[in-house]
Scaffold this active site. Structure first.
Site, PDB file in Angstrom:
ATOM      1  N   LYS A  62     -93.989  45.774   8.617  1.00 48.35           N
ATOM      2  CA  LYS A  62     -92.960  46.084   8.208  1.00 48.35           C
ATOM      3  C   LYS A  62     -91.795  45.523   8.763  1.00 48.35           C
ATOM      4  O   LYS A  62     -90.839  44.714   8.306  1.00 48.35           O
ATOM      5  CB  LYS A  62     -92.573  47.617   8.279  1.00 48.35           C
ATOM      6  N   MET A  87     -88.866  52.400  -2.929  1.00 51.18           N
ATOM      7  CA  MET A  87     -89.752  53.258  -2.790  1.00 51.18           C
ATOM      8  C   MET A  87     -90.533  52.984  -1.652  1.00 51.18           C
ATOM      9  O   MET A  87     -91.766  53.202  -1.388  1.00 51.18           O
ATOM     10  CB  MET A  87     -91.023  53.634  -3.902  1.00 51.18           C
ATOM     11  N   HIS A 106     -81.132  59.920  -4.387  1.00 57.93           N
ATOM     12  CA  HIS A 106     -82.412  60.579  -4.508  1.00 57.93           C
ATOM     13  C   HIS A 106     -82.397  61.619  -5.325  1.00 57.93           C
ATOM     14  O   HIS A 106     -81.580  62.660  -5.363  1.00 57.93           O
ATOM     15  CB  HIS A 106     -82.795  61.245  -3.096  1.00 57.93           C
TER      16      HIS A 106
HETATM   17  C1  GAR Z   1     -84.299  57.355  -9.437  1.00 58.81           C
HETATM   18  O1  GAR Z   1     -84.304  58.571 -10.114  1.00 58.81           O
HETATM   19  C2  GAR Z   1     -83.952  57.440  -8.136  1.00 58.81           C
HETATM   20  O2  GAR Z   1     -83.372  58.299  -7.851  1.00 58.81           O
HETATM   21  C3  GAR Z   1     -85.279  57.386  -7.444  1.00 58.81           C
HETATM   22  O3  GAR Z   1     -86.029  56.448  -8.172  1.00 58.81           O
HETATM   23  C4  GAR Z   1     -85.397  56.423  -9.420  1.00 58.81           C
HETATM   24  C5  GAR Z   1     -85.331  54.983  -9.925  1.00 58.81           C
HETATM   25  O4  GAR Z   1     -85.146  54.769 -11.148  1.00 58.81           O
HETATM   26  N1  GAR Z   1     -85.554  57.304  -5.969  1.00 58.81           N
HETATM   27  C6  GAR Z   1     -86.136  57.963  -5.300  1.00 58.81           C
HETATM   28  O5  GAR Z   1     -86.883  58.762  -5.792  1.00 58.81           O
HETATM   29  C7  GAR Z   1     -86.078  57.614  -3.795  1.00 58.81           C
HETATM   30  N2  GAR Z   1     -86.850  58.549  -2.947  1.00 58.81           N
HETATM   31  P1  GAR Z   1     -84.459  53.440 -11.602  1.00 58.81           P
HETATM   32  O6  GAR Z   1     -85.415  52.246 -11.016  1.00 58.81           O
HETATM   33  O7  GAR Z   1     -84.387  53.513 -13.019  1.00 58.81           O
HETATM   34  O8  GAR Z   1     -82.988  53.199 -11.209  1.00 58.81           O
END
Ligand code: GAR
Length: 187
Positions: A62, A87, A106
């Site tokens: 990382k 992610m 989140h």
């Molecule tokens: C969103 O719902 C965000 O809140 C979530 O991933 C999705 C991405 O959607 N994030 C997490 O779960 C972080 N732990 P997108 O690519 O359409 O914006």
């Protein structure tokens, strides 16, 4: 103008929402994506946003890829990092350079349902209210000081897809607003 980078791994609907309300208060100077081929990359290209795409598997650690990211962010004079469905855990290399300058969204009312599939976790738990959290990140998984939360009801006859749609609608309004306020107050 203040420059920000958006980090995303997937569809990019939150990236799109940020771009839609982007204006005088902050330039989205770079989209960083850790998933070659993710739909968010096309969205950025269509909007004329520069992209940096990398595959973490091609780096030993990382710290190695974050040093490269840091260089890209410095080139663009970025002072805010906006995570939008990124992610991955952000490591000390980036956290150290952007103290209280990395924001995440989140899809739950943290500290409930951190980690992956937060919407599914809440749905399966049978709770009647979940929501959305915007927070500063720290070294943990979806920990870090909460900036703002909004509740979203779960109706008894909801499918998980319906709940997902309702949550994302809230995200797309809430996130750009909170980013704007935080950036304006702290720049
Ligand atoms: C969103 O719902 C965000 O809140 C979530 O991933 C999705 C991405 O959607 N994030 C997490 O779960 C972080 N732990 P997108 O690519 O359409 O914006």
């Amino acid at each position: 103008n203040v420059a920000a980078a958006v980090f995303a791994s997937g569809t990019g609907s939150n990236f799109q929402a940020i771009m839609n309300q982007d204006g005088r208060f902050c330039d989205i100077a770079l989209l960083v994506c850790d998933k070659p081929g993710a739909p968010v990359i096309n969205k950025a290209e269509e909007l004329g946003v520069k992209t940096f795409i990398f595959n973490p598997k091609e780096y030993e650690s990382k710290a190695d890829y974050e040093r490269v990211l840091l260089e890209k962010l410095r080139e663009k004079d970025v002072s805010w990092v906006l995570l939008a469905g990124y992610m991955r855990i952000v490591g000390p290399t980036l956290l150290g350079e952007f103290p209280a300058r990395i924001i995440n969204i989140h899809p739950s009312l943290l500290p409930d349902f951190p980690g992956l599939n937060a919407i599914g976790q809440a749905y399966d738990a049978g709770v009647d209210t979940t929501g959305v959290t915007v927070h500063y990140i720290d070294a943990g998984v979806d920990t870090g000081p909460i900036i703002e939360q909004q509740e979203v009801p779960i109706h008894p006859d909801d499918t998980e897809e319906q709940l997902t749609e309702r949550i994302q609608e809230v995200e797309h309004t809430l996130y750009p607003q909170v980013i704007r306020r935080v950036v304006e107050e702290n720049s």
